[in-house]
Design a protein around this motif. Structure first.
Motif, PDB file in Angstrom:
ATOM      1  N   THR A   6       0.835  -1.199   0.000  1.00  0.00           N
ATOM      2  CA  THR A   6       0.000   0.000   0.000  1.00  0.00           C
ATOM      3  C   THR A   6       0.872   1.252   0.000  1.00  0.00           C
ATOM      4  OG1 THR A   6      -1.731  -1.139   1.191  1.00  0.00           O
ATOM      5  CG2 THR A   6      -1.773   1.246   1.247  1.00  0.00           C
ATOM      6  N   PRO A   7       0.755   2.091  -1.037  1.00  0.00           N
ATOM      7  CA  PRO A   7       1.582   3.292  -1.089  1.00  0.00           C
ATOM      8  C   PRO A   7       1.043   4.374  -0.168  1.00  0.00           C
ATOM      9  CG  PRO A   7       0.102   3.240  -2.968  1.00  0.00           C
ATOM     10  CD  PRO A   7      -0.129   1.963  -2.194  1.00  0.00           C
ATOM     11  N   THR A   8       1.928   5.291   0.201  1.00  0.00           N
ATOM     12  CA  THR A   8       1.485   6.491   0.904  1.00  0.00           C
ATOM     13  C   THR A   8       1.066   7.508  -0.151  1.00  0.00           C
ATOM     14  OG1 THR A   8       3.001   6.079   2.730  1.00  0.00           O
ATOM     15  CG2 THR A   8       2.143   8.319   2.487  1.00  0.00           C
ATOM     16  N   THR A  10      -0.549  11.114  -1.262  1.00  0.00           N
ATOM     17  CA  THR A  10      -0.874  12.492  -0.896  1.00  0.00           C
ATOM     18  C   THR A  10      -1.918  13.017  -1.872  1.00  0.00           C
ATOM     19  OG1 THR A  10       1.357  12.858  -0.046  1.00  0.00           O
ATOM     20  CG2 THR A  10       0.026  14.808  -0.542  1.00  0.00           C
ATOM     21  N   ASP A 235      -1.328  -5.266   5.347  1.00  0.00           N
ATOM     22  CA  ASP A 235      -1.062  -4.505   6.568  1.00  0.00           C
ATOM     23  C   ASP A 235      -1.834  -5.008   7.783  1.00  0.00           C
ATOM     24  OD1 ASP A 235       0.465  -2.885   4.901  1.00  0.00           O
ATOM     25  OD2 ASP A 235      -1.127  -1.402   4.642  1.00  0.00           O
ATOM     26  N   THR A 307      -4.557  12.039  -7.209  1.00  0.00           N
ATOM     27  CA  THR A 307      -3.146  11.762  -6.997  1.00  0.00           C
ATOM     28  C   THR A 307      -2.391  11.859  -8.311  1.00  0.00           C
ATOM     29  OG1 THR A 307      -1.528  10.121  -6.219  1.00  0.00           O
ATOM     30  CG2 THR A 307      -3.515   9.261  -7.261  1.00  0.00           C
ATOM     31  N   GLN A 321      -9.715   7.178  -0.191  1.00  0.00           N
ATOM     32  CA  GLN A 321      -9.638   8.332   0.705  1.00  0.00           C
ATOM     33  C   GLN A 321     -10.648   9.408   0.312  1.00  0.00           C
ATOM     34  OE1 GLN A 321      -5.401   8.947   0.063  1.00  0.00           O
ATOM     35  NE2 GLN A 321      -4.972   8.418   2.180  1.00  0.00           N
TER      36      GLN A 321
END
Length: 437
Positions: A6-8, A10, A235, A307, A321
């Motif tokens: 899972t990427p972070t 922004t 995760d 993104t 998100q």
């Protein structure tokens, strides 16, 4: 089956604590992609706030799955059509891995999400070391609540019920810590409740269980959570995670399960000549997997608006998100209204499940009104073009409502394609139905 962790991500625009609506132009594009978004083919114009019972369906899912359903050829034949079908199935599996956020393990399909959960719990119960206990929470759907109780009885184990916090509508790691034992063989976790609307911290609960019972098989019901954010099974530290795509913009057909490497090879029903980690019995429906790919295509498209990371997984995380933020804004408006329309919290005889400001609420608002039956509220809203549902003390919701001291609740369930205008229509209808004094 491989995907990246899972990427972070922004987001291009910050999200407010009480949610941020999707831009109007984008929301219009979103709504155009769904069938029957504001009109029922049987009753005409309506607002669809029954998403927890099954989401609206993407038009692309229906179109593409119908195209593939018409192909007569099966897999594993030496002809171009068979090769094409195999590619559709393979792509669908890869897209499921991206959707789950899984870099390993096994994914298989079953009749429904409930069937998948029963099957995995049965296999775990029969394969685990004899004796010990099986753990489930009273907030869970019968797919795990009933399955664990039945297989504890059938295998001669203790069945331990973890209570949920009736004030918050959720179960926490601390409550699991009070019940887990070193001999706990199997534990189930509900990611999000379709009755209370609250999400659980799966990773924290799993860590708490493993601190006491490190070999415990942990199985998660993610059916209600899947349409309200992104999944990240890598995760969570669990052994199985189950979804039902009809709640995540696909048509009715299958449930899908992700299994950890160790769970995938426990003794289970399979053809004798198949590999130890083969769970599917019979041929797959390629049209169902084609529909899953269209669902992932849609989420990638949506996430691409938020993104600059072009990877498929990053776009799914960004979509999750943004969807969550939009739904939080819708829920905030439903609960608190505005200057012209009273929100649910302004009705003194209305009892809301969970705190009005809970950060764990995912698209579902359930409430009871003193001296007014939930089915009456549902009927009155339906007569005004607002489709909601009543959950009652029955086989599906009784174990959750009884600890709350409620016989029934009205459930308003929202999704990211719903609009503030639709919430206002619901509030206007509620103002005609509910007493203010």
């Amino acid at each position: 089956m491989t995907t990246t962790p899972t990427p972070t991500v922004t987001l291009r625009q910050p999200l407010a604590a009480d949610g941020t609506f999707l831009p109007d132009e984008l929301l219009n594009q979103v709504r155009e992609r769904f069938l029957h978004v504001d009109t029922c083919p049987f009753s005409g114009k309506r607002v669809f706030f029954e998403n927890a019972g099954g989401s609206l369906t993407l038009e692309s899912v229906v179109t593409r799955s119908a195209e593939v359903a018409g192909i007569p050829d099966n897999e594993h034949r030496d002809n171009p059509a068979s090769h094409a079908v195999s590619q559709i199935v393979s792509s669908g599996r890869d897209d499921l891995a991206t959707f789950f956020g899984a870099s390993g393990g096994v994914i298989f399909g079953g009749e429904t999400g409930t069937e998948c959960l029963f099957r995995v719990i049965r296999a775990a119960a029969l394969a685990a070391e004899a004796g010990g206990s099986i753990l489930a929470s009273s907030v869970e759907h019968p797919a795990t609540y009933d399955a664990t109780a039945q297989w504890a009885r059938r295998t001669g184990r203790d069945w331990i019920e973890v209570p949920f916090d009736v004030a918050t509508g959720r179960v926490t790691a601390a409550l699991y810590a009070d019940c887990v034992r070193p001999d706990t063989r199997i534990a189930t976790i509900l990611h999000t409740s379709p009755v209370t609307g609250m999400s659980m911290d799966v990773a924290e609960i799993a860590r708490t269980i493993r601190a006491v019972a490190p070999e415990c098989m942990i199985i998660v019901d993610g059916i209600q959570h899947a349409p309200h954010g992104f999944l990240a099974v890598d995760d969570y530290g669990v052994d199985a995670y189950v979804v039902s795509p009809y709640k995540a913009y696909c048509r009715f057909n299958n449930g899908y399960t992700w299994l950890s490497d160790r769970m995938s090879v426990v003794d289970h029903d399979r053809l004798s000549g198949k590999p130890a980690d083969a769970w599917e019995l019979g041929s797959r429906d390629p049209s169902a997997l084609a529909g899953v790919s269209e669902m992932v295509n849609y989420l990638a498209w949506l996430g691409g608006h938020f993104t600059d990371d072009s990877s498929r997984r990053a776009c799914l995380v960004a979509a999750g998100q943004a969807m969550r933020a939009h739904e939080r804004a819708l829920v905030h408006r439903l609960l608190f209204g505005d200057a012209d329309l009273p929100g649910l919290c302004s009705y003194p005889r209305l009892h809301l499940i969970g705190p009005e400001d809970s950060p764990y609420r995912e698209g579902v608002v359930s409430f009871a009104v003193e001296e007014i039956e939930a089915k009456h509220v549902v009927a009155e809203l339906g007569a005004r073009g607002i489709r909601v549902h009543a959950r009652s003390d029955d086989v599906f919701s009784g174990n959750i409502l009884r600890p709350l001291g409620l016989r029934a609740v009205t459930r308003v369930s929202l999704a990211h394609y719903n609009s503030a205008v639709e919430v206002d229509a619901c509030l206007a209808a509620l103002a005609e139905v509910l007493p203010r004094a």
